[in-house]
Motif scaffolding. Structure first.
Motif, short mmCIF file in Angstrom:
data_model
loop_
_atom_site.label_atom_id
_atom_site.label_comp_id
_atom_site.label_asym_id
_atom_site.label_seq_id
_atom_site.Cartn_x
_atom_site.Cartn_y
_atom_site.Cartn_z
N VAL A 100 0.89 -1.05 -0.09
CA VAL A 100 -0.10 -0.06 0.02
C VAL A 100 0.89 1.10 0.06
O VAL A 100 2.11 1.14 0.39
CB VAL A 100 -0.79 -0.01 1.19
N VAL A 101 0.24 2.30 -0.53
CA VAL A 101 1.18 3.62 -0.45
C VAL A 101 0.80 4.60 0.79
O VAL A 101 -0.60 4.71 1.00
CB VAL A 101 0.88 4.28 -1.85
N LEU A 102 1.71 4.99 1.39
CA LEU A 102 1.30 5.73 2.73
C LEU A 102 2.05 7.00 2.90
O LEU A 102 3.37 7.36 2.07
CB LEU A 102 1.58 5.00 3.87
N PRO A 103 1.61 8.21 3.41
CA PRO A 103 2.48 9.33 3.43
C PRO A 103 3.60 9.21 4.36
O PRO A 103 3.71 8.28 5.28
CB PRO A 103 1.68 10.18 4.40
N ARG A 104 4.84 9.79 3.93
CA ARG A 104 6.16 9.55 4.69
C ARG A 104 5.89 10.43 5.81
O ARG A 104 5.48 11.63 6.02
CB ARG A 104 7.24 10.12 3.78
N VAL A 105 6.45 9.96 7.14
CA VAL A 105 6.65 10.67 8.09
C VAL A 105 8.30 11.05 8.11
O VAL A 105 9.35 10.24 8.07
CB VAL A 105 6.58 9.64 9.45
N ASP A 106 8.38 12.29 8.56
CA ASP A 106 9.77 13.01 8.57
C ASP A 106 10.30 12.91 10.31
O ASP A 106 9.35 13.66 10.89
CB ASP A 106 9.73 14.52 8.11
N VAL A 107 11.11 12.04 10.28
CA VAL A 107 11.39 11.97 12.13
C VAL A 107 12.03 13.45 12.17
O VAL A 107 11.95 13.70 13.60
CB VAL A 107 12.35 10.84 12.08
N ALA A 108 12.91 13.85 11.58
CA ALA A 108 13.70 15.17 11.98
C ALA A 108 12.42 16.10 12.28
O ALA A 108 12.71 16.96 13.33
CB ALA A 108 14.57 15.47 11.02
N ASP A 109 11.52 16.27 11.67
CA ASP A 109 10.64 17.17 11.62
C ASP A 109 9.82 16.80 13.01
O ASP A 109 9.32 17.87 13.74
CB ASP A 109 9.38 17.34 10.60
N VAL A 110 9.68 15.46 13.41
CA VAL A 110 8.73 15.19 14.78
C VAL A 110 9.60 15.57 15.85
O VAL A 110 9.10 16.09 16.78
CB VAL A 110 8.46 13.50 14.65
N TYR A 111 11.05 15.16 15.81
CA TYR A 111 11.76 15.68 16.82
C TYR A 111 11.82 17.38 16.97
O TYR A 111 11.72 17.88 18.23
CB TYR A 111 13.19 15.42 16.51
N ARG A 112 11.78 17.99 15.87
CA ARG A 112 12.04 19.45 16.14
C ARG A 112 10.40 20.02 16.58
O ARG A 112 10.74 20.79 17.48
CB ARG A 112 12.09 20.10 14.68
N SER A 113 9.36 19.44 16.37
CA SER A 113 8.21 19.89 16.58
C SER A 113 7.50 19.45 18.02
O SER A 113 7.06 20.14 18.57
CB SER A 113 7.03 19.59 15.53
N CYS A 114 8.15 18.22 18.37
CA CYS A 114 7.41 17.76 19.38
C CYS A 114 8.48 17.43 20.63
O CYS A 114 8.07 17.26 21.80
CB CYS A 114 6.97 16.08 19.32
N GLY A 115 9.97 17.60 20.29
CA GLY A 115 10.91 17.48 21.33
C GLY A 115 11.44 16.14 21.30
O GLY A 115 10.89 15.27 20.81
N VAL A 116 12.63 16.02 22.17
CA VAL A 116 13.28 14.83 22.14
C VAL A 116 12.70 14.10 23.53
O VAL A 116 12.66 14.83 24.50
CB VAL A 116 14.71 14.99 22.37
N PRO A 117 12.42 12.76 23.57
CA PRO A 117 11.51 12.30 24.71
C PRO A 117 12.78 11.76 25.72
O PRO A 117 13.81 11.74 25.42
CB PRO A 117 10.98 11.09 23.82
N TYR A 118 12.09 11.56 26.91
CA TYR A 118 12.82 10.85 27.97
C TYR A 118 13.29 9.30 27.47
O TYR A 118 14.52 9.05 27.67
CB TYR A 118 11.92 10.71 29.30
N PHE A 119 12.27 8.75 26.95
CA PHE A 119 12.68 7.20 26.41
C PHE A 119 12.14 7.08 24.84
O PHE A 119 10.98 7.50 24.58
CB PHE A 119 11.87 6.15 27.39
N LEU A 120 13.01 6.58 24.27
CA LEU A 120 12.72 6.27 22.75
C LEU A 120 12.67 4.90 22.52
O LEU A 120 13.74 4.07 22.44
CB LEU A 120 13.68 7.06 21.84
N LYS A 121 11.38 4.23 22.23
CA LYS A 121 11.29 2.91 21.64
C LYS A 121 11.36 2.85 20.37
O LYS A 121 10.43 3.42 19.82
CB LYS A 121 10.13 2.05 22.41
N VAL A 122 12.01 1.98 19.61
CA VAL A 122 11.95 1.88 18.21
C VAL A 122 11.90 0.66 17.75
O VAL A 122 12.69 -0.15 18.12
CB VAL A 122 13.39 2.66 17.50
N ASP A 123 10.81 0.23 17.08
CA ASP A 123 10.69 -1.01 16.47
C ASP A 123 9.95 -0.93 15.02
O ASP A 123 8.66 -1.19 15.19
CB ASP A 123 9.76 -1.84 17.41
#
Length: 275
Positions: A100-123
């Motif tokens: 399927v075709v989905l919109p791309r999420v820009d992680v750099a933009d997420v960090y800039r707009s939402c801040g760096v979290p206390y804990f980052l879980k990546v899977d």
């Protein structure tokens, strides 16, 4: 770093978000699979409504891929990925994918707009490194990170650990995931209240001080993964025993008796890192 914020990158069915929310954290979940996004919006409707949970829908991918991304939705949802080679590999194991075709999420933009979290879980199958790489451009780092480690290529594990070291992380743990479902943790919430939680299937488990086991330095975690890959070589998906499962149980019993190994064989691991 925002002390009460967790990123759940690879929200899936909310198996981990349920624990983070119970501990009183605000959670930002990123999920590509549209069906799972709707599942989580329904499951956590109250938390979404009051702002404790925010869900970003789309597939994490490099900017070079453009605004729309092919995403391979697997019949086993944990195997869904943007990586075509991974999708083809899992299809050979009997898990079919639908593109399927989905919109791309820009992680750099997420960090800039939402801040760096206390804990980052990546899977996020095939895109974990992108989430970590983008941290290089941020002035702060999460106190804790967990990320799924590769089961096939030891070089990939070394690269991932090297990236975490380059980001400033000095303490590491390899956490067996096969025994997480059904396990219980007794911990405290942000407000100091007691929290008891039993992890459901698909959860990645506790993090930080709740892990309990000893942290290792970089050389120590390399040695630990060398041992883990020995088990993968004997018992993993590409091992001879995987082709002849009738031999696996007695061989595992003999192996455990001879080596003193405890726990699952071979299972799979998440790498946890701490500043």
């Amino acid at each position: 770093m925002i002390a009460d914020l967790i990123y759940d990158v690879g929200l899936h069915k909310g198996e981990d978000a349920a624990f983070y929310l119970k501990k009183g954290f605000k959670v930002l979940g990123i999920e590509a699979n549209p069906e799972l996004v709707q599942h989580c919006r329904s499951r956590f409707r109250n938390e979404v409504a009051n702002g404790q949970l925010r869900i970003i829908e789309g597939a994490i991918a490099p900017a070079s891929e453009g605004p729309a991304i092919p995403f391979y939705m697997n019949s086993d949802s944990v195997l869904s990925t943007i990586n075509r080679n991974r999708a083809e590999r899992t299809e050979k194991l009997g898990h079919k994918s639908e593109c399927v075709v989905l919109p791309r999420v820009d992680v750099a933009d997420v960090y800039r707009s939402c801040g760096v979290p206390y804990f980052l879980k990546v899977d996020v199958e095939g895109a974990d490194h992108l989430v970590l790489e983008e941290l290089k451009q941020q002035p702060n780092r999460p106190q804790y990170i967990s990320v799924e480690s590769d089961k096939v290529d030891f070089d990939e594990v070394e690269i991932q650990l090297g990236l975490l070291r380059d980001l400033g992380y000095r303490k590491f743990k390899a956490v067996q995931q096969q025994r997480i479902p059904g396990s219980r943790v007794d911990t405290t919430a942000l407000d100091g209240s007691n929290v008891a939680h039993v992890f459901e299937g698909g959860a990645s488990g506790p993090f930080g001080d709740d892990l309990g086991s000893q942290w290792l330095d970089f050389d120590g975690i390399i040695r630990r993964y060398q041992s883990i890959f020995r088990d993968y070589r004997y018992f993993g998906d590409d091992s001879l025993l995987a082709k002849f499962p009738v031999l696996a149980l007695p061989f595992k019993a003999v192996y455990k008796l001879g080596t003193g190994h405890r726990g699952s064989l071979p299972g799979w691991y998440d790498t946890h890192a701490s500043l």
